[in-house]
Design a protein around this motif. Structure first.
Motif, mmCIF file in Angstrom:
data_model
loop_
_atom_site.group_PDB
_atom_site.id
_atom_site.type_symbol
_atom_site.label_atom_id
_atom_site.label_comp_id
_atom_site.label_asym_id
_atom_site.label_seq_id
_atom_site.Cartn_x
_atom_site.Cartn_y
_atom_site.Cartn_z
ATOM 1 N N ALA A 337 0.818 -1.224 0.000
ATOM 2 C CA ALA A 337 0.000 0.000 0.000
ATOM 3 C C ALA A 337 0.856 1.281 0.000
ATOM 4 N N GLY A 338 1.902 1.295 0.840
ATOM 5 C CA GLY A 338 2.741 2.500 0.930
ATOM 6 C C GLY A 338 3.405 2.812 -0.407
ATOM 7 N N GLU A 339 3.955 1.753 -1.024
ATOM 8 C CA GLU A 339 4.640 1.892 -2.318
ATOM 9 C C GLU A 339 3.650 2.354 -3.397
ATOM 10 N N ALA A 340 2.461 1.766 -3.368
ATOM 11 C CA ALA A 340 1.446 2.099 -4.378
ATOM 12 C C ALA A 340 1.028 3.555 -4.257
ATOM 13 N N ALA A 341 0.896 4.045 -3.024
ATOM 14 C CA ALA A 341 0.507 5.448 -2.828
ATOM 15 C C ALA A 341 1.606 6.371 -3.336
ATOM 16 N N ARG A 342 2.848 6.031 -3.008
ATOM 17 C CA ARG A 342 3.951 6.906 -3.438
ATOM 18 C C ARG A 342 4.026 6.997 -4.963
ATOM 19 N N ALA A 343 3.590 5.924 -5.642
ATOM 20 C CA ALA A 343 3.657 5.909 -7.108
ATOM 21 C C ALA A 343 2.673 6.892 -7.741
ATOM 22 N N ILE A 344 1.672 7.361 -6.989
ATOM 23 C CA ILE A 344 0.727 8.326 -7.552
ATOM 24 C C ILE A 344 0.779 9.654 -6.781
ATOM 25 N N GLY A 345 1.963 9.906 -6.249
ATOM 26 C CA GLY A 345 2.126 11.125 -5.456
ATOM 27 C C GLY A 345 2.082 12.374 -6.304
ATOM 28 N N PRO A 346 1.874 13.532 -5.677
ATOM 29 C CA PRO A 346 1.495 13.713 -4.289
ATOM 30 C C PRO A 346 0.085 13.185 -4.035
ATOM 31 N N TRP A 347 -0.010 12.404 -2.956
ATOM 32 C CA TRP A 347 -1.268 11.710 -2.698
ATOM 33 C C TRP A 347 -1.887 12.146 -1.379
ATOM 34 N N ALA A 348 -3.189 11.931 -1.278
ATOM 35 C CA ALA A 348 -3.889 12.180 -0.012
ATOM 36 C C ALA A 348 -4.516 10.855 0.402
ATOM 37 N N GLY A 349 -4.244 10.425 1.633
ATOM 38 C CA GLY A 349 -4.738 9.123 2.090
ATOM 39 C C GLY A 349 -5.801 9.289 3.167
ATOM 40 N N PHE A 350 -6.815 8.449 3.115
ATOM 41 C CA PHE A 350 -7.910 8.520 4.084
ATOM 42 C C PHE A 350 -8.134 7.144 4.696
ATOM 43 N N ASP A 351 -8.585 7.178 5.927
ATOM 44 C CA ASP A 351 -8.730 5.947 6.714
ATOM 45 C C ASP A 351 -10.043 6.086 7.468
ATOM 46 N N VAL A 352 -11.132 5.790 6.799
ATOM 47 C CA VAL A 352 -12.452 6.047 7.381
ATOM 48 C C VAL A 352 -13.062 4.729 7.852
ATOM 49 N N SER A 353 -14.129 4.833 8.637
ATOM 50 C CA SER A 353 -14.862 3.609 8.938
ATOM 51 C C SER A 353 -16.355 3.906 8.904
ATOM 52 N N LEU A 354 -17.097 2.930 8.498
ATOM 53 C CA LEU A 354 -18.553 3.079 8.471
ATOM 54 C C LEU A 354 -19.195 1.702 8.375
ATOM 55 N N SER A 355 -20.491 1.701 8.588
ATOM 56 C CA SER A 355 -21.194 0.424 8.551
ATOM 57 C C SER A 355 -21.087 -0.172 7.141
ATOM 58 N N PRO A 356 -20.791 -1.472 7.044
ATOM 59 C CA PRO A 356 -20.722 -2.106 5.725
ATOM 60 C C PRO A 356 -22.009 -1.910 4.914
ATOM 61 N N ASP A 357 -23.136 -1.647 5.600
ATOM 62 C CA ASP A 357 -24.397 -1.397 4.882
ATOM 63 C C ASP A 357 -24.272 -0.196 3.936
ATOM 64 N N HIS A 358 -23.471 0.792 4.339
ATOM 65 C CA HIS A 358 -23.356 2.018 3.541
ATOM 66 C C HIS A 358 -22.125 2.039 2.634
ATOM 67 N N MET A 359 -21.280 1.046 2.785
ATOM 68 C CA MET A 359 -19.947 1.172 2.198
ATOM 69 C C MET A 359 -19.953 1.296 0.668
ATOM 70 N N GLU A 360 -20.665 0.403 0.006
ATOM 71 C CA GLU A 360 -20.623 0.420 -1.449
ATOM 72 C C GLU A 360 -21.179 1.743 -1.990
#
Ligand SMILES: Cc1cc2nc3c(=O)[nH]c(=O)nc-3n(C[C@H](O)[C@H](O)[C@H](O)COP(=O)(O)OP(=O)(O)OC[C@H]3O[C@@H](n4cnc5c(N)ncnc54)[C@H](O)[C@@H]3O)c2cc1C
Length: 471
Positions: A337-360
């Motif tokens: 994941a880290g390498e993949a993000a750097r390959a499309i830099g400058p990147w913004a990363g998010f780490d959210v959580s929510l009910s799987p009911d809403h995810m898609e």
């Protein structure tokens, strides 16, 4: 008021050096780059770097800094992603990196007593060599420290089975901003004598106290360790697969890591790290990990579950790892994941959580909006069993664009009752969006806690929440 003048620096040095050895005090201008930046990429130069040798020295230092009204930033392994460890003007660094002792191992109880600066990987290896497992596992394991993972309540790949770091902490020792030591190095799972204070500090990102020691709960080392990569079409199939795995594999289901095609292709095609075992991968790829202690039947149980998945999910394709080496190859795709993000830099990363009911629905809406705004280098993956999703947006140039995409992601997740941080915390970079997922009453209570435990606002000032002017 913080110390910023040469006289004030001298006062700091004069007060701290009797407590520390020669390697324990470093002037800010001599501080190596590793004390000036963390994984968020922000930089700042501290007034000085303090490196105590043990918990007692840490407490003495805090008493001194309290007397001087000197703000400090607490540093662990510096792998945090929300800018919390970057020194702000006038701060000194308190680095826990020398608190490296593994103090006790209890083979009967399955507990380990360690100091805060021990790297996570050292704890994992120590436990494994003795037939136990420390279940918290994250990609930064080689650098992050026990104090850091507790301060951030780190998650990772095995939360589904073993919970967040909080669930693996039995006892904790914390030094408050005035040097008071709160030591509850509990050895018993049951202890309801009043408030369980340790939970205030776990996940508090160093704003309420300095963690110096912990009693960690170990798990029996699994005898079997099985991995499959499953490819399906459609998020509905992902959810059916999760439900099926839960029912068939029970407590043995350790990880359920979902990669959307945008991430999977970025790694297997773009980076050529790992290789897709499928000629035509589906829309979602899932790493399913099973750990068991019944070697005679574990493989059959796991394979039977995968057979049922093939029967019930018409789009499913499944590859079962035949060895730990093959499993590692499959995990390499997720771990890039880290390498993949750097390959499309400058990147913004998010780490959210929510009910799987809403995810898609949420992923679709945010992807659509981002593409309309011209962002098409997207990478989406997550620990679906825990409702935790990572979204990486590439080619985000400049602070304005960064804020624009952050506002879109955080506002929309808050509107669905989700959280703007599933794992990485708030730090500095997400502080202004905390109100998207926490009520005014909750934030007021956080402020009140900070005010009570650190009234001079010396510890990690300005991280997580802001308070009015200091006393
Ligand atoms: C490649 C990579 C993969 C990652 N994967 C995950 C993941 O899967 N899940 C996850 O949750 N996170 C993940 N992270 C984020 C990060 O590794 C975690 O937040 C980790 O717990 C931070 O530990 P650290 O020792 O590096 O802490 P630091 O980055 O040094 O500090 C983090 C916060 O904790 C405070 N702190 C540190 N030590 C102490 C202490 N002893 N007492 C009080 N406060 C302290 C700091 O002041 C700061 O606020 C990842 C990061 C990277 C770079």
């Amino acid at each position: 008021m913080s110390l910023t003048t040469p006289e004030a620096f001298e006062r700091l040095q004069h007060a701290c050096t009797p407590v520390l050895d020669a390697a324990g005090f470093m002037a800010g201008e001599q501080a190596e780059p590793r004390y000036c930046t963390d994984w968020s990429g922000g930089t700042g130069r501290p007034l000085a770097v303090l490196r105590p040798r043990d918990p007692q020295e840490t407490a003495r230092l805090l008493r001194i800094l309290h007397g001087l009204r000197q703000p400090l930033v607490i540093q662990g392994g510096m792998t945090g992603l929300v800018g919390a460890c970057v020194p702000q003007p006038g701060e000194v660094v308190l680095s826990l990196e020398r608190l490296r002792s593994i103090e006790a191992f209890d083979a009967q109880a399955g507990t380990l007593t360690v100091q805060a600066g021990v790297p996570l990987e050292t704890v994992q290896q120590y436990a494994e060599a003795r037939g136990w497992m420390f279940p918290v596992d994250i990609g930064s394991r080689g650098s992050c420290q026990i104090g850091g993972i507790i301060a951030t309540n780190a998650g990772g790949n095995r939360v589904l089975r073993h919970g967040m770091t909080r669930q693996s902490v039995l006892g904790l020792e914390v030094v408050l901003s005035d040097g008071t030591v709160l030591s509850r190095m509990g050895q018993a799972l049951k202890d309801n004598a009043g408030y369980d204070l340790k939970h205030n500090f776990i996940g508090s990102e160093g704003t309420l106290g300095v963690i110096t020691r912990a009693v960690l709960v170990l798990q029996p080392l699994p005898a079997t360790h099985l991995t499959a990569l499953v490819s399906v079409n459609g998020f509905d199939s992902v959810r059916k697969l999760l439900s099926l795995c839960r029912q068939r594999l029970g407590a043995g289901l350790c990880s359920f890591e979902v990669m959307w095609r945008d991430y999977f292709d970025a790694v297997t095609v773009g980076l050529a790290t790992g290789r897709s075992p499928f000629e035509e991968p589906g829309t979602h790829l899932i790493l399913v990990e099973f750990m068991g202690n019944t070697p005679d039947t574990d493989t059959a149980t796991f394979e039977a579950a995968m057979e049922v998945a093939l029967e019930q999910l018409p789009s499913a394709q499944i590859v079962l790892a035949q060895s730990l080496a093959e499993a590692a190859q499959l995990w390499a795709i997720r771990d890039a994941a880290g390498e993949a993000a750097r390959a499309i830099g400058p990147w913004a990363g998010f780490d959210v959580s929510l009910s799987p009911d809403h995810m898609e629905r949420w992923v679709q809406a945010v992807h659509d909006q981002l593409r309309r705004d011209g962002y098409d280098a997207l990478q989406t993956y997550g620990h679906l069993g825990d409702g935790n999703l990572h979204l990486v947006i590439g080619h985000v140039h400049g602070a304005g664009a960064r804020e624009q995409v952050a506002d879109l992601v955080h506002r929309s997740i808050g509107a669905l009752g989700g959280s703007i941080s599933g794992e990485h915390g708030i730090g500095i970079s997400k502080k202004h969006h905390l109100g998207y997922c926490r009520s005014d009453a909750e934030i007021a209570m956080m402020r009140s806690l900070k005010q009570t435990l650190d009234p001079r606002q010396l510890l990690n000032r300005g991280r997580v929440i802001d308070l009015p002017a200091t006393l």
